[in-house]
Design an enzyme around this catalytic site. Structure first.
Site, PDB file in Angstrom:
ATOM      1  N   SER A   9     -69.416  -2.128 -27.546  1.00 27.73           N
ATOM      2  CA  SER A   9     -70.003  -3.350 -28.116  1.00 27.73           C
ATOM      3  C   SER A   9     -71.527  -3.391 -28.004  1.00 27.73           C
ATOM      4  O   SER A   9     -72.104  -4.446 -27.737  1.00 27.73           O
ATOM      5  CB  SER A   9     -69.368  -4.591 -27.488  1.00 27.73           C
ATOM      6  OG  SER A   9     -67.979  -4.627 -27.777  1.00 27.73           O
ATOM      7  N   LYS A  27     -65.303   5.845 -36.747  1.00 24.58           N
ATOM      8  CA  LYS A  27     -63.843   5.734 -36.581  1.00 24.58           C
ATOM      9  C   LYS A  27     -63.176   5.952 -37.945  1.00 24.58           C
ATOM     10  O   LYS A  27     -63.715   6.689 -38.777  1.00 24.58           O
ATOM     11  CB  LYS A  27     -63.465   4.393 -35.963  1.00 24.58           C
ATOM     12  CG  LYS A  27     -64.263   4.080 -34.698  1.00 24.58           C
ATOM     13  CD  LYS A  27     -63.652   2.980 -33.903  1.00 24.58           C
ATOM     14  CE  LYS A  27     -64.609   2.545 -32.814  1.00 24.58           C
ATOM     15  NZ  LYS A  27     -63.965   1.838 -31.747  1.00 24.58           N
ATOM     16  N   GLU A  79     -59.637   5.861 -27.569  1.00 20.76           N
ATOM     17  CA  GLU A  79     -58.567   5.637 -28.558  1.00 20.76           C
ATOM     18  C   GLU A  79     -57.692   6.878 -28.687  1.00 20.76           C
ATOM     19  O   GLU A  79     -56.484   6.774 -28.907  1.00 20.76           O
ATOM     20  CB  GLU A  79     -59.183   5.215 -29.908  1.00 20.76           C
ATOM     21  CG  GLU A  79     -59.731   3.792 -29.821  1.00 20.76           C
ATOM     22  CD  GLU A  79     -60.891   3.480 -30.751  1.00 20.76           C
ATOM     23  OE1 GLU A  79     -61.168   4.255 -31.677  1.00 20.76           O
ATOM     24  OE2 GLU A  79     -61.539   2.428 -30.523  1.00 20.76           O
ATOM     25  N   GLU A 128     -67.918   4.897 -21.693  1.00 20.77           N
ATOM     26  CA  GLU A 128     -67.419   3.832 -22.557  1.00 20.77           C
ATOM     27  C   GLU A 128     -66.304   3.074 -21.841  1.00 20.77           C
ATOM     28  O   GLU A 128     -65.135   3.498 -21.888  1.00 20.77           O
ATOM     29  CB  GLU A 128     -66.854   4.423 -23.853  1.00 20.77           C
ATOM     30  CG  GLU A 128     -67.875   5.140 -24.703  1.00 20.77           C
ATOM     31  CD  GLU A 128     -67.520   5.064 -26.190  1.00 20.77           C
ATOM     32  OE1 GLU A 128     -68.383   4.648 -26.950  1.00 20.77           O
ATOM     33  OE2 GLU A 128     -66.379   5.381 -26.555  1.00 20.77           O
ATOM     34  N   HIS A 168     -62.367  10.335 -26.707  1.00 20.68           N
ATOM     35  CA  HIS A 168     -62.554   8.901 -26.955  1.00 20.68           C
ATOM     36  C   HIS A 168     -61.331   8.155 -26.421  1.00 20.68           C
ATOM     37  O   HIS A 168     -60.205   8.652 -26.512  1.00 20.68           O
ATOM     38  CB  HIS A 168     -62.742   8.652 -28.454  1.00 20.68           C
ATOM     39  CG  HIS A 168     -63.207   7.259 -28.748  1.00 20.68           C
ATOM     40  ND1 HIS A 168     -62.340   6.187 -28.733  1.00 20.68           N
ATOM     41  CD2 HIS A 168     -64.437   6.755 -29.010  1.00 20.68           C
ATOM     42  CE1 HIS A 168     -63.031   5.079 -29.000  1.00 20.68           C
ATOM     43  NE2 HIS A 168     -64.310   5.399 -29.169  1.00 20.68           N
ATOM     44  N   ASN A 221     -70.209   6.106 -34.382  1.00 16.61           N
ATOM     45  CA  ASN A 221     -68.812   6.548 -34.474  1.00 16.61           C
ATOM     46  C   ASN A 221     -68.144   5.664 -35.527  1.00 16.61           C
ATOM     47  O   ASN A 221     -67.803   4.520 -35.244  1.00 16.61           O
ATOM     48  CB  ASN A 221     -68.125   6.400 -33.112  1.00 16.61           C
ATOM     49  CG  ASN A 221     -66.631   6.671 -33.192  1.00 16.61           C
ATOM     50  OD1 ASN A 221     -66.150   7.238 -34.173  1.00 16.61           O
ATOM     51  ND2 ASN A 221     -65.894   6.275 -32.162  1.00 16.61           N
ATOM     52  N   GLY A 248     -65.073  -2.422 -28.912  1.00 17.72           N
ATOM     53  CA  GLY A 248     -64.583  -3.241 -30.017  1.00 17.72           C
ATOM     54  C   GLY A 248     -64.179  -4.651 -29.615  1.00 17.72           C
ATOM     55  O   GLY A 248     -63.548  -5.363 -30.389  1.00 17.72           O
TER      56      GLY A 248
HETATM   57  C1  PEP Z   1     -66.718   3.328 -29.819  1.00 21.48           C
HETATM   58  O1  PEP Z   1     -65.714   3.301 -30.521  1.00 21.48           O
HETATM   59  O2  PEP Z   1     -67.105   4.399 -29.362  1.00 21.48           O
HETATM   60  C2  PEP Z   1     -67.421   2.079 -29.565  1.00 21.48           C
HETATM   61  C3  PEP Z   1     -68.319   2.051 -28.639  1.00 21.48           C
HETATM   62  O3  PEP Z   1     -67.053   0.985 -30.352  1.00 21.48           O
HETATM   63  P1  PEP Z   1     -67.795  -0.453 -30.408  1.00 21.48           P
HETATM   64  O4  PEP Z   1     -69.272  -0.196 -30.468  1.00 21.48           O
HETATM   65  O5  PEP Z   1     -67.269  -1.074 -31.655  1.00 21.48           O
HETATM   66  O6  PEP Z   1     -67.403  -1.173 -29.171  1.00 21.48           O
END
Ligand code: PEP
Length: 246
Positions: free
Chosen positions: A208, A11, A95, A164, A93, A9, A170
């Site tokens: 992460s 982003k 976000e 998630e 997601h 992803n 992040g």
């Molecule tokens: C994500 O944005 O779906 C995600 C898992 O980000 P990160 O791997 O940076 O935590």
């Protein structure tokens, strides 16, 4: 046996040049014996399609409209994504849920329209830190999943689910393999009541994931790969995660 799937992803990152370099490096590093996809910002989809067509990696977008077409300024229709060869679209997601106030029902409607246009929605669910600390993880993820199950009916078997935890996205904090497995097992049990095809469904972990923790997460029985944010922007890191899944 379910195939592992690793999805990057990106982003709101990248540039035409950086994307071309990243995809060239990934193409050189692969192929892997798992499925691999990248979800790019809308304006780059044509470039990504050109770079990846005919290869093993697939691609997708990070959101779509819940509407077919019409006066929805700034939105992008699932039909348009299909025209650019997208295989996947991320919906729900955290976000988008947090910054755009997306409700469980809106996420479910997006998943439905994505399926109607031949895309595989990657439906994200996950609890915040406060919800986890309050002991509400199970209730929250089941509520988020339930809206999608009720809207899609038996077609729920065609989605990919991504667990998630918001506190892990992040932040550099990862759920332990045991914490993640517990929620994945809970989701699979919930999905079991909705579809006899539950054992074929891929449930990804995101939050992460890095080269050094991917293998232990992916070795859990109900973790079928990962949705990768930050680490998907560096070819060597993403390739190492794909290797861990393969
Ligand atoms: C994500 O944005 O779906 C995600 C898992 O980000 P990160 O791997 O940076 O935590």
């Amino acid at each position: 046996m379910r195939r592992k799937l690793v999805v990057g992803n990106w982003k709101m990152n990248g540039s035409r040049l950086a994307n071309a370099e990243l995809l060239a490096a990934l193409t050189a590093a692969g192929p892997w014996s798992c499925d691999v996809a990248v979800c790019a910002p809308f304006p780059y989809l044509a470039d990504v399609a050109l770079s990846l067509q005919g290869g093993r990696m697939t691609w997708g977008a990070q959101d779509c409209s819940s509407h077919e077409a019409g006066a929805y300024t700034g939105e992008v229709a699932a039909a348009m994504l299909a025209e650019f060869g997208c295989r996947y679209v991320i919906v729900g997601h955290s976000e988008r849920r947090a910054y755009h106030a997306e409700s469980d029902q809106l996420v479910a409607d997006k998943a439905k329209i994505a399926l109607a246009h031949g895309l595989t929605p990657i439906v994200c669910v996950g609890e915040t830190l406060a919800e986890r600390e309050g002991g509400h993880t199970d209730i929250v993820v089941k509520r988020q999943m339930s809206a999608v199950i009720h809207t899609l009916g038996h077609c729920i078997s065609q989605v990919v689910v991504a667990y998630e935890p918001v506190w892990a996205i992040g932040t550099g904090k990862t759920a332990t393999p045991e914490q993640a497995q517990a929620v994945h097992a809970l989701l699979r049990t919930q999905l079991h009541a909705a579809t006899p095809k539950v054992e074929e469904m891929q449930i990804l972990y995101g939050g992460s994931v890095k080269a050094d923790n991917a293998a232990s997460l992916f070795s859990q029985p109900d973790i079928d790969g990962g949705l990768i944010g930050g680490a998907s922007l560096k070819a060597a890191d993403f390739a190492a995660i794909c290797r861990a899944a393969a």
